[in-house]
Design a protein around this motif. Structure first.
Motif, PDB file in Angstrom:
ATOM      1  N   ASN A  50      15.543 -42.236  15.665  1.00  0.00           N
ATOM      2  CA  ASN A  50      16.264 -41.875  14.448  1.00  0.00           C
ATOM      3  C   ASN A  50      17.661 -42.486  14.440  1.00  0.00           C
ATOM      4  O   ASN A  50      18.574 -41.970  15.086  1.00  0.00           O
ATOM      5  CB  ASN A  50      16.375 -40.350  14.318  1.00  0.00           C
ATOM      6  N   LEU A  54      20.652 -37.875  14.570  1.00  0.00           N
ATOM      7  CA  LEU A  54      20.678 -36.459  14.204  1.00  0.00           C
ATOM      8  C   LEU A  54      19.327 -35.820  14.536  1.00  0.00           C
ATOM      9  O   LEU A  54      18.292 -36.466  14.415  1.00  0.00           O
ATOM     10  CB  LEU A  54      20.916 -36.305  12.695  1.00  0.00           C
ATOM     11  N   LEU A  69       9.463 -38.409  10.984  1.00  0.00           N
ATOM     12  CA  LEU A  69      10.152 -37.852   9.825  1.00  0.00           C
ATOM     13  C   LEU A  69      11.530 -37.334  10.208  1.00  0.00           C
ATOM     14  O   LEU A  69      11.695 -36.716  11.266  1.00  0.00           O
ATOM     15  CB  LEU A  69       9.325 -36.706   9.237  1.00  0.00           C
ATOM     16  N   THR A  70      12.506 -37.586   9.361  1.00  0.00           N
ATOM     17  CA  THR A  70      13.869 -37.121   9.612  1.00  0.00           C
ATOM     18  C   THR A  70      14.391 -36.350   8.397  1.00  0.00           C
ATOM     19  O   THR A  70      13.777 -36.381   7.343  1.00  0.00           O
ATOM     20  CB  THR A  70      14.818 -38.316   9.883  1.00  0.00           C
ATOM     21  N   GLN A  71      15.522 -35.727   8.570  1.00  0.00           N
ATOM     22  CA  GLN A  71      16.193 -34.905   7.556  1.00  0.00           C
ATOM     23  C   GLN A  71      15.394 -33.619   7.308  1.00  0.00           C
ATOM     24  O   GLN A  71      14.303 -33.649   6.722  1.00  0.00           O
ATOM     25  CB  GLN A  71      16.406 -35.671   6.230  1.00  0.00           C
ATOM     26  N   ALA A  74      13.651 -32.992   3.902  1.00  0.00           N
ATOM     27  CA  ALA A  74      12.530 -33.909   3.660  1.00  0.00           C
ATOM     28  C   ALA A  74      11.327 -33.499   4.507  1.00  0.00           C
ATOM     29  O   ALA A  74      10.171 -33.579   4.061  1.00  0.00           O
ATOM     30  CB  ALA A  74      12.944 -35.344   3.971  1.00  0.00           C
TER      31      ALA A  74
END
Lengths: 219, 219
Positions: A50, A54, A69-71, A74
């Protein structure tokens, strides 16, 4: 099995643990220590996963395709689309927009301003005192939560939880923010609705399982 | 007809104008001046509409029910659900999560830290100099955009726009942030992918119509 890279005290990681638990999904956890070793999220190996440096990151496999997958928001939207059996968002578009706006009022208006790297910049670059830094934290957290209290106290859709009587999308954002607020000794005395919802949440098995103190990397 | 409360230079308002224009939806605009009169968003009449005291607010009528929507991302998700003819999010869940994460990396990691009220707090309460305030702005903006550049430069899904060759969800967040970055004289020289996409966007009719300079309240 899904794999979650997170940190027990990261509120964005906490949100995703809540969503996974509410849906009854299994996942393995890998701890990324945000303080030790100069911050493991900044290490090249993690940045390759990432670039944002984060947590959280969720790895899933969908139709044979690996997804990184990040955030947190989301990720939770993804979980609600791909694993819809326990829905976190309401069915109607107007209600979905309302619930998303509650979550965003935490995810955009409170949390980023008080993120670890922002607090570090205040101390290291602007050389504010610890007292000023803590006042900053409390200012954004208390101001933002007071507005949320006003909304939830007056909206007819508020129930035992942020939206009705089932824990969902907005609760996944509220509870980690209250946890942070309490850690930083924010004044939550004028927020009976938030505190009532928070209490209902933290007694729920999915929330107990996701609590920072109950994670393998808890200190 | 839908009614949008916004401000020509507010990047969150700009995002929603872009989404409305890309979908070819009609709307009336009401200007909420964020600086004049001590900030019109803080006036009781506006707070009654949105306790957050933030623009944008979108009013729509759906199945005979009036809806007052806040938070730009929640509004854009709503528009994509209710007016799906021109889709802003991709069809596949993994791609939707990716595009949302791009948007959130702007909406959560860059924009809130540089919001007007945060800059005001730096000046008024922490008494930082204008130079320090501008350095703060550039730091978060440049750091955040550099990460976005890295992602978009390497992801196979990047096309003429952030996702493929049609402007969409992430572009609605990118263009207002680049506009802000340029206003605050951020160094964007190492970001050829972002600048290329931004150029493709600002030549598009929906983006021209949404540009701050082309709004009725532009100064």
């Amino acid at each position: 099995m899904m794999k979650l890279y997170g940190y027990f005290r990261s509120s964005a990681s906490y949100r995703v643990r809540l969503a996974l638990n509410l849906k009854g999904l299994d996942y393995e956890q890998t701890s990324v220590h945000l303080v030790k070793n100069g911050g493991e999220q900044l290490a090249p190996a993690f940045r390759a996963l990432n670039p944002d440096a984060l947590v959280p990151v969720l790895q899933d496999e969908l139709d044979g395709e690996a997804a990184t997958l990040t955030q947190s928001m989301a990720i939770i939207e993804y979980l609600d689309e791909v694993y819809p059996d326990v829905a976190l968002l309401p069915a109607q578009a107007i209600d979905r927009a309302y619930v998303r706006s509650l979550a965003l009022s935490i995810a955009c208006e409170i949390h980023p301003v008080n993120n670890l790297r922002v607090l570090k910049y205040l101390s290291a670059t602007l050389q504010v005192t610890d007292e000023q830094k803590n006042a900053w934290y409390r200012h954004w957290c208390e101001t933002g939560l007071a507005i949320l209290e006003q909304k939830l106290a007056t909206d007819k859709r508020t129930g035992r939880f942020c939206f009705g009587d089932t824990p969902g999308f907005a609760d996944c954002f509220l509870v980690p923010q209250i946890y942070n607020a309490q850690r930083f000794k924010c004044d939550l005395s004028g927020m009976p609705t938030l505190m009532r919802i928070n209490q209902a949440c933290i007694e729920h098995p999915a929330f107990i399982k996701a609590a920072p103190a109950n994670q393998p990397d808890a200190e």
